[in-house]
Scaffold this motif. Structure first.
Motif, PDB file in Angstrom:
ATOM      1  N   PHE A 106       1.726   8.516   9.652  1.00 23.04           N
ATOM      2  CA  PHE A 106       1.537   6.805   9.268  1.00 23.04           C
ATOM      3  C   PHE A 106       2.898   5.867   9.420  1.00 23.04           C
ATOM      4  N   ILE A 107       2.554   4.383   9.326  1.00 21.66           N
ATOM      5  CA  ILE A 107       3.555   3.070   9.828  1.00 21.66           C
ATOM      6  C   ILE A 107       3.032   2.417   8.809  1.00 21.66           C
ATOM      7  N   ILE A 108       4.326   1.972   8.164  1.00 23.09           N
ATOM      8  CA  ILE A 108       4.377   0.995   7.340  1.00 23.09           C
ATOM      9  C   ILE A 108       4.568  -0.138   8.109  1.00 23.09           C
ATOM     10  N   THR A 141       0.634  -1.381  -0.480  1.00 24.39           N
ATOM     11  CA  THR A 141      -0.040   0.068   0.259  1.00 24.39           C
ATOM     12  C   THR A 141       0.996   1.549   0.035  1.00 24.39           C
ATOM     13  N   PHE A 142       1.775   1.321   0.897  1.00 24.57           N
ATOM     14  CA  PHE A 142       3.279   2.126   0.443  1.00 24.57           C
ATOM     15  C   PHE A 142       3.400   2.282  -0.584  1.00 24.57           C
ATOM     16  N   GLU A 143       3.440   1.348  -1.214  1.00 30.51           N
ATOM     17  CA  GLU A 143       3.853   1.916  -2.565  1.00 30.51           C
ATOM     18  C   GLU A 143       2.813   2.745  -3.772  1.00 30.51           C
ATOM     19  N   THR A 144       1.508   2.845  -3.436  1.00 29.66           N
ATOM     20  CA  THR A 144       0.662   2.933  -4.590  1.00 29.66           C
ATOM     21  C   THR A 144       0.299   4.295  -4.963  1.00 29.66           C
ATOM     22  N   GLY A 145       0.153   5.263  -5.542  1.00 28.68           N
ATOM     23  CA  GLY A 145      -0.395   6.263  -5.639  1.00 28.68           C
ATOM     24  C   GLY A 145      -0.966   7.291  -4.255  1.00 28.68           C
ATOM     25  N   THR A 146      -1.889   6.256  -4.150  1.00 32.14           N
ATOM     26  CA  THR A 146      -3.113   6.844  -2.983  1.00 32.14           C
ATOM     27  C   THR A 146      -2.114   7.232  -1.774  1.00 32.14           C
ATOM     28  N   PHE A 147      -0.996   6.766  -1.360  1.00 37.38           N
ATOM     29  CA  PHE A 147      -0.566   6.636  -0.243  1.00 37.38           C
ATOM     30  C   PHE A 147       0.178   7.740  -0.316  1.00 37.38           C
ATOM     31  N   HIS A 148       0.840   8.305  -1.278  1.00 37.61           N
ATOM     32  CA  HIS A 148       1.552   9.306  -1.645  1.00 37.61           C
ATOM     33  C   HIS A 148       0.808  10.415  -2.169  1.00 37.61           C
ATOM     34  N   VAL A 197       7.768  -8.012  -6.961  1.00 41.96           N
ATOM     35  CA  VAL A 197       6.893  -7.003  -7.995  1.00 41.96           C
ATOM     36  C   VAL A 197       7.172  -5.341  -8.763  1.00 41.96           C
ATOM     37  N   TRP A 198       8.163  -4.883  -7.499  1.00 45.21           N
ATOM     38  CA  TRP A 198       8.521  -3.455  -7.555  1.00 45.21           C
ATOM     39  C   TRP A 198      10.408  -3.054  -8.213  1.00 45.21           C
ATOM     40  N   LYS A 199      10.342  -4.423  -7.592  1.00 44.13           N
ATOM     41  CA  LYS A 199      11.982  -3.902  -8.452  1.00 44.13           C
ATOM     42  C   LYS A 199      12.830  -3.461  -7.319  1.00 44.13           C
ATOM     43  N   LYS A 200      12.621  -1.792  -7.108  1.00 44.11           N
ATOM     44  CA  LYS A 200      13.409  -1.008  -5.975  1.00 44.11           C
ATOM     45  C   LYS A 200      12.021  -0.392  -4.966  1.00 44.11           C
ATOM     46  N   LYS A 201      12.272  -0.583  -3.730  1.00 44.16           N
ATOM     47  CA  LYS A 201      11.088   0.335  -3.221  1.00 44.16           C
ATOM     48  C   LYS A 201      11.025   1.200  -2.878  1.00 44.16           C
ATOM     49  N   SER A 202      10.430   2.049  -2.639  1.00 44.64           N
ATOM     50  CA  SER A 202       9.679   3.920  -3.022  1.00 44.64           C
ATOM     51  C   SER A 202      11.125   4.378  -1.560  1.00 44.64           C
ATOM     52  N   LYS A 203      11.728   5.360  -1.141  1.00 49.03           N
ATOM     53  CA  LYS A 203      12.196   5.876   0.112  1.00 49.03           C
ATOM     54  C   LYS A 203      11.583   5.941   1.248  1.00 49.03           C
ATOM     55  N   VAL A 204      11.723   5.652   1.880  1.00 48.68           N
ATOM     56  CA  VAL A 204      10.280   5.944   3.385  1.00 48.68           C
ATOM     57  C   VAL A 204      10.905   7.030   3.528  1.00 48.68           C
ATOM     58  N   PRO A 205       9.790   7.935   3.791  1.00 50.16           N
ATOM     59  CA  PRO A 205      10.026   9.446   4.182  1.00 50.16           C
ATOM     60  C   PRO A 205      10.346   9.337   5.667  1.00 50.16           C
ATOM     61  N   ASN A 206      11.088  10.117   5.903  1.00 49.97           N
ATOM     62  CA  ASN A 206      11.576  10.438   7.825  1.00 49.97           C
ATOM     63  C   ASN A 206      11.014   9.919   9.003  1.00 49.97           C
TER      64      ASN A 206
END
Length: 195
Positions: A148-150, A126-133, A164-173
């Motif tokens: 937010f807690i992942i 879910t963190f990788e979705t556009g809705t989260f961002h 699925v994503w090959k490379k996960k997005s960077k998690v904001p601080n």
């Protein structure tokens, strides 16, 4: 505050009831993340809102929802959508579905100048979705009282997130993230084979 063994015992009891055929709907059991959640919930106040996903039993218990009430809801087939306004707890089985709702509650809290917070638990996919961002960006731009807690088990139902994503997005601080290995399959109590 509940202890690790309290959480595990609750889920083991639900597992037995499910395997005895007394729950006629899917269940989503928690496991192997007790310590992380207990630590996080020490920061969550009674007046705060908690939003969760389909794997919500531990969150509900730690928010203070009585075991007996939660057990009845699960047996009635509502494991994936535990909601209790009295305890300010809401969950949804729709991937990313809780994010805009939680965002709206956070905006309402700010507009009403209340002192409570919104805590949103999401999975790594879910963190990788556009809705989260989009929700995250809106919450930052308008300085909303939301955290937010992942919960990263590297799985979306039964698809490994990293494949699925090959490379996960960077998690904001300012986003909390913890990793764990799930104890149970996406739903039910058995084991699934990954191909």
């Amino acid at each position: 505050m509940l202890k690790k063994n309290d959480l595990i015992s609750f889920e083991e009891n639900i597992k037995k009831i499910y395997e005895a055929g007394k729950i006629k709907a899917p269940i989503h059991l928690s496991g192997n993340n007790e310590e992380q959640l207990i630590k996080i919930f020490k920061k969550i106040k009674k007046k705060d809102w908690v939003f969760s996903t389909w794997r919500n039993h531990y969150h509900a218990l730690l928010k203070g929802i009585p075991k007996e009430w939660l057990k009845k809801e699960i047996i009635a087939g509502r494991s994936m959508g535990i909601n209790n306004i009295k305890y300010k707890f809401y969950s949804s089985a729709i991937v990313g579905g809780i994010l805009p709702i939680a965002l709206g509650v956070a905006q309402s809290i700010k507009l009403k100048k209340q002192k409570s917070m919104v805590w949103v638990f999401i999975g790594d996919m879910t963190f990788e979705t556009g809705t989260f961002h989009e929700c995250y960006k809106f919450s930052k731009n308008f300085n909303l009282p939301i955290k937010f807690i992942i919960e990263d088990n590297n799985m979306s139902t039964n698809s490994p997130t990293n494949k699925v994503w090959k490379k996960k997005s960077k998690v904001p601080n300012d986003v909390l993230k913890y990793s764990y290995k799930r104890k149970y399959p996406h739903h039910g109590t058995g084991g699934w084979v990954l191909f």
